[in-house]
Design a protein around this motif. Structure first.
Motif, PDB file in Angstrom:
ATOM      1  N   ARG A   1       2.174   1.700  -3.486  1.00 33.34           N
ATOM      2  CA  ARG A   1       1.102   2.195  -4.360  1.00 33.34           C
ATOM      3  C   ARG A   1       0.876   3.688  -4.157  1.00 33.34           C
ATOM      4  O   ARG A   1       0.694   4.429  -5.119  1.00 33.34           O
ATOM      5  CB  ARG A   1      -0.190   1.424  -4.097  1.00 33.34           C
ATOM      6  CG  ARG A   1      -0.176   0.028  -4.651  1.00 33.34           C
ATOM      7  CD  ARG A   1      -1.428  -0.721  -4.300  1.00 33.34           C
ATOM      8  NE  ARG A   1      -1.429  -2.057  -4.880  1.00 33.34           N
ATOM      9  CZ  ARG A   1      -2.135  -3.062  -4.395  1.00 33.34           C
ATOM     10  NH1 ARG A   1      -2.902  -2.901  -3.337  1.00 33.34           N
ATOM     11  NH2 ARG A   1      -2.079  -4.243  -4.972  1.00 33.34           N
ATOM     12  N   ARG A   2       0.882   4.146  -2.896  1.00 41.65           N
ATOM     13  CA  ARG A   2       0.704   5.576  -2.603  1.00 41.65           C
ATOM     14  C   ARG A   2       1.830   6.412  -3.206  1.00 41.65           C
ATOM     15  O   ARG A   2       1.594   7.482  -3.751  1.00 41.65           O
ATOM     16  CB  ARG A   2       0.642   5.803  -1.090  1.00 41.65           C
ATOM     17  CG  ARG A   2      -0.738   6.180  -0.648  1.00 41.65           C
ATOM     18  CD  ARG A   2      -0.808   6.524   0.821  1.00 41.65           C
ATOM     19  NE  ARG A   2      -1.632   5.495   1.438  1.00 41.65           N
ATOM     20  CZ  ARG A   2      -1.260   4.670   2.375  1.00 41.65           C
ATOM     21  NH1 ARG A   2      -0.077   4.752   2.898  1.00 41.65           N
ATOM     22  NH2 ARG A   2      -2.074   3.763   2.833  1.00 41.65           N
TER      23      ARG A   2
ATOM     24  N   GLN B   1       0.834  -1.211   0.000  1.00 43.45           N
ATOM     25  CA  GLN B   1       0.000   0.000   0.000  1.00 43.45           C
ATOM     26  C   GLN B   1       0.869   1.261   0.000  1.00 43.45           C
ATOM     27  O   GLN B   1       0.548   2.246  -0.673  1.00 43.45           O
ATOM     28  CB  GLN B   1      -0.947   0.005   1.213  1.00 43.45           C
ATOM     29  CG  GLN B   1      -2.077  -0.986   1.116  1.00 43.45           C
ATOM     30  CD  GLN B   1      -2.933  -0.772  -0.121  1.00 43.45           C
ATOM     31  OE1 GLN B   1      -3.196   0.345  -0.541  1.00 43.45           O
ATOM     32  NE2 GLN B   1      -3.361  -1.866  -0.730  1.00 43.45           N
ATOM     33  N   GLN B   2       1.967   1.251   0.760  1.00 45.16           N
ATOM     34  CA  GLN B   2       2.864   2.403   0.770  1.00 45.16           C
ATOM     35  C   GLN B   2       3.490   2.612  -0.606  1.00 45.16           C
ATOM     36  O   GLN B   2       3.617   3.744  -1.074  1.00 45.16           O
ATOM     37  CB  GLN B   2       3.955   2.216   1.823  1.00 45.16           C
ATOM     38  CG  GLN B   2       3.447   2.311   3.235  1.00 45.16           C
ATOM     39  CD  GLN B   2       4.509   1.968   4.269  1.00 45.16           C
ATOM     40  OE1 GLN B   2       5.504   1.320   3.967  1.00 45.16           O
ATOM     41  NE2 GLN B   2       4.277   2.384   5.499  1.00 45.16           N
TER      42      GLN B   2
END
Length: 142
Positions: free
Chosen positions: A64-65, A61-62
């Protein structure tokens, strides 16, 4: 004097009896819990796998951000090039880590190999590590 001798002999026998009872009780407890050891070991290894899996999802997720906020993303077989914080950066494997150059962002550890691929407008990452293989979408092109 004879009474003291009898008391000491009884005390010795009582202590020996208590030691025998304690020993038998300890053996009974050990044999009671012995069959549970493999189950406990499996449970603890499962917990470790769940924690690692959760960490991988957080790191994904990090990543992707970071890529979502970047300018352009170029996909190469073993690396991604993108703009972040006004600088051109590369996501590459360095030893057993997947990290961003220049910088100190480490996204994944225990990486054996990584491959990036563009499928239509999505960027896929295929990661092989000590815990196995998995694929995930890390971002969109453009």
């Amino acid at each position: 004097m004879h009474a003291d001798s009898d008391r000491n002999a009884r005390s010795c026998r009582t202590r020996r009896g208590n030691i025998l009872i304690d020993l038998l009780l300890s053996l009974w407890i050990v044999t009671l819990f012995l069959p549970m050891i493999p189950t406990v070991v499996r449970f603890l290894s499962r917990q470790d796998w769940v924690m690692r899996s959760a960490q991988d999802q957080i790191q994904l997720q990090q990543l992707r951000r970071l890529l979502l906020g970047s300018g352009s993303i170029e996909v190469h077989d073993d690396q991604l090039t993108f703009d972040a914080e006004g600088q051109t950066r590369r996501l590459v494997q360095n030893g057993s880590w997947l990290l961003v150059h220049p910088g100190t962002w480490i996204f994944f550890d225990q990486v054996e190999s990584v491959r990036f691929e563009q499928r239509q407008s999505q960027i896929w990452m295929h990661l092989t590590g000590e815990r196995g293989e998995w694929e995930a979408i890390v971002g969109d092109v453009g």
